[in-house]
Design a protein around this motif. Structure first.
Motif, short mmCIF file in Angstrom:
data_model
loop_
_atom_site.label_atom_id
_atom_site.label_comp_id
_atom_site.label_asym_id
_atom_site.label_seq_id
_atom_site.Cartn_x
_atom_site.Cartn_y
_atom_site.Cartn_z
N ASP A 218 17.59 0.78 -42.42
CA ASP A 218 18.46 -0.44 -42.81
C ASP A 218 18.54 -1.49 -41.61
N ASN A 219 18.16 -1.57 -40.57
CA ASN A 219 18.30 -2.11 -39.50
C ASN A 219 17.50 -3.51 -39.99
N LEU A 220 18.19 -4.55 -39.93
CA LEU A 220 18.13 -5.87 -40.60
C LEU A 220 16.85 -6.39 -39.86
N ALA A 221 17.17 -6.77 -38.67
CA ALA A 221 16.09 -7.18 -37.50
C ALA A 221 14.81 -6.46 -37.62
N GLY A 222 14.84 -5.08 -37.86
CA GLY A 222 13.82 -4.39 -38.08
C GLY A 222 12.99 -4.42 -39.22
N GLN A 223 13.73 -4.50 -40.25
CA GLN A 223 13.04 -5.01 -41.70
C GLN A 223 12.21 -6.17 -41.34
N VAL A 224 12.78 -7.28 -40.69
CA VAL A 224 12.04 -8.52 -40.60
C VAL A 224 10.80 -8.44 -39.69
N GLU A 225 10.98 -7.76 -38.57
CA GLU A 225 9.71 -7.51 -37.87
C GLU A 225 8.72 -6.66 -38.00
N TYR A 226 9.31 -5.43 -39.02
CA TYR A 226 8.11 -4.44 -39.54
C TYR A 226 7.42 -5.42 -40.58
N ALA A 227 8.13 -6.17 -41.16
CA ALA A 227 7.38 -6.81 -42.51
C ALA A 227 6.30 -7.86 -42.04
N VAL A 228 6.60 -8.44 -40.86
CA VAL A 228 5.62 -9.16 -40.04
C VAL A 228 4.35 -8.43 -39.77
N MET A 229 4.65 -7.27 -39.20
CA MET A 229 3.72 -6.35 -38.83
C MET A 229 2.83 -5.81 -39.94
N LEU A 230 3.51 -5.50 -41.11
CA LEU A 230 2.86 -5.19 -42.23
C LEU A 230 1.96 -6.27 -42.93
N PHE A 231 2.40 -7.29 -42.83
CA PHE A 231 1.83 -8.68 -43.56
C PHE A 231 0.42 -9.04 -42.63
N ASN A 232 0.50 -8.97 -41.43
CA ASN A 232 -0.54 -9.19 -40.57
C ASN A 232 -1.50 -7.91 -40.15
N GLY A 233 -0.99 -6.66 -40.51
CA GLY A 233 -1.75 -5.58 -40.05
C GLY A 233 -1.52 -5.40 -38.64
N VAL A 234 -0.41 -5.33 -37.91
CA VAL A 234 -0.37 -5.11 -36.70
C VAL A 234 0.21 -3.83 -36.31
N GLY A 235 -0.74 -2.84 -35.70
CA GLY A 235 -0.25 -1.45 -35.43
C GLY A 235 0.13 -0.82 -36.85
N VAL A 236 -0.40 -1.30 -38.02
CA VAL A 236 -0.19 -0.39 -39.20
C VAL A 236 -0.99 -1.07 -40.12
N ALA A 237 -1.42 -0.47 -41.03
CA ALA A 237 -2.26 -0.89 -42.13
C ALA A 237 -1.61 -2.01 -42.94
N LYS A 238 -2.63 -3.18 -43.32
CA LYS A 238 -2.23 -4.49 -43.55
C LYS A 238 -1.56 -4.20 -44.98
N ASP A 239 -0.45 -4.63 -45.31
CA ASP A 239 0.03 -4.16 -46.97
C ASP A 239 1.07 -5.26 -47.21
N GLU A 240 0.51 -6.48 -47.74
CA GLU A 240 1.45 -7.86 -47.96
C GLU A 240 2.39 -7.61 -48.90
N ALA A 241 2.03 -6.76 -50.07
CA ALA A 241 3.14 -6.27 -51.10
C ALA A 241 4.12 -5.63 -50.42
N ALA A 242 3.94 -4.70 -49.68
CA ALA A 242 5.19 -3.87 -48.64
C ALA A 242 5.81 -4.87 -47.86
N ALA A 243 5.24 -5.91 -47.30
CA ALA A 243 5.77 -6.82 -46.44
C ALA A 243 6.56 -7.60 -47.26
N ALA A 244 6.25 -8.05 -48.67
CA ALA A 244 6.91 -8.88 -49.56
C ALA A 244 8.26 -8.28 -49.71
N ARG A 245 8.27 -7.10 -50.18
CA ARG A 245 9.47 -6.31 -50.41
C ARG A 245 10.47 -6.40 -49.47
#
Length: 321
Positions: A218-245
């Motif tokens: 529940d780290n707020l900045a971490g949620q935003v940064e991780y969503a960016v990584m998920l959306f772009n597939g950086v360091g983790v499998a691309k997952d736009e749905a998870a990023a959107a959530r």
């Protein structure tokens, strides 16, 4: 990154020592099997001070903590609770100096949370003379007892000690220890170091791992940064749905960057169903916070008068929560 004060909801280990002592006093012969079984079956007495604190009954929490201290002048956990009540002004007038006095007493008796809180007080000059070196020593003492917040703050201090040549390697080691103990701020900070290759070997995968840990905690900045990584597939499998959530979750917590990203996702229908009204709600909120987006301005202009009324109503509902 900066040194931070932990929230009041941090758990104080108030009951363990007193409960054990009371159980032992009631056991007729702890060496016999029957007595040992009886002791194991007997529930520990309720911790009235901490229980009252958790439920918001701060006057009762203070009274019960003082009773414990009167009965045992070595009850460090109860002293820490009294210090917290004075630090926050709960049931008493806020008095940082009195809070520091109680933290010092508890720290002298080995309570790591009190040691940490006293370190924060010295770092900020809250109730005591500002003393960075003294704060560092207290953080080191608490860190030796496995306090994650103390380790995190030592990492921050390592970076801030020399602005010209920050000690990122020491910071990374401290952040890693704290993150492994479950500190979400440390997990976020460590992820940033891995992303930048500061003090550690640059690794998008390690950055994503620790950013994901921060987001999950529940780290707020971490949620935003991780969503960016998920959306772009950086360091983790691309997952736009998870990023959107994650973007939507952070947007609800009024993070402007997340609100902007949520607006784009809902306007384009990527990772979540297209929803122009909700998209523009988030766009207006992000824009009010200073984030400009010409593309979203264009999408807003395309809405019908009825849709614009719905957007205005949605914004009012969010602001008036």
């Amino acid at each position: 990154m900066r040194a931070r004060r932990l929230a009041a909801s941090l758990v104080f280990a108030l009951a363990a020592g007193a409960a054990q002592a009371q159980d032992e006093a009631r056991t007729p012969d702890a060496k016999t099997p029957d007595a040992a079984k009886a002791a194991a079956a007997k529930p520990a007495p309720p911790d009235l001070a901490f229980g009252a604190y958790q439920r918001g009954y701060y006057v009762t929490a203070l009274a019960e903590a003082m009773k414990r201290i009167s009965a045992d002048d070595g009850d460090a956990a109860a002293m820490t609770l009294v210090g917290e009540l004075y630090a926050q002004g709960l049931a008493v007038r806020r008095d940082p100096a009195e809070a520091a006095r109680w933290y010092r007493l508890a720290s002298e008796r080995g309570d790591r949370q009190a040691t940490f809180k006293l370190g924060l007080a010295k770092l900020t000059g809250d109730g005591v003379e500002k003393d960075r070196d003294g704060a560092t020593k207290l953080f080191e003492k608490a860190a030796a007892q496995g306090h994650p917040g103390a380790l995190y703050n030592l990492g921050v201090l390592a970076i801030e000690a020399n602005p010209v040549i920050p000690d990122f390697a020491t910071a990374a080691a401290d952040f890693q220890k704290a993150a492994e103990l479950g500190d979400p701020d440390a997990a976020y900070a460590l992820a940033i170091l891995y992303r930048n290759g500061s003090g550690v070997e640059k690794s998008d995968e390690r950055a994503a791992y620790w950013m994901g840990r921060a987001a999950k905690a529940d780290n707020l900045a971490g949620q935003v940064e991780y969503a960016v990584m998920l959306f772009n597939g950086v360091g983790v499998a691309k997952d736009e749905a998870a990023a959107a959530r994650l973007f939507l979750k952070a947007a609800e917590r009024d993070n402007p960057v997340a609100q902007n990203r949520a607006a784009r996702i809902l306007a384009a229908g990527r990772g979540a169903p297209r929803n122009p009204v909700e998209a523009m709600k988030w766009h207006i909120l992000a824009r009010a916070a200073g984030i400009k987006d010409a593309w979203l301005d264009g999408e807003l202009a395309k809405l019908s008068p009825k849709e614009k009324e719905q957007v205005e109503a949605a914004v009012r509902r969010h602001v008036g929560r």
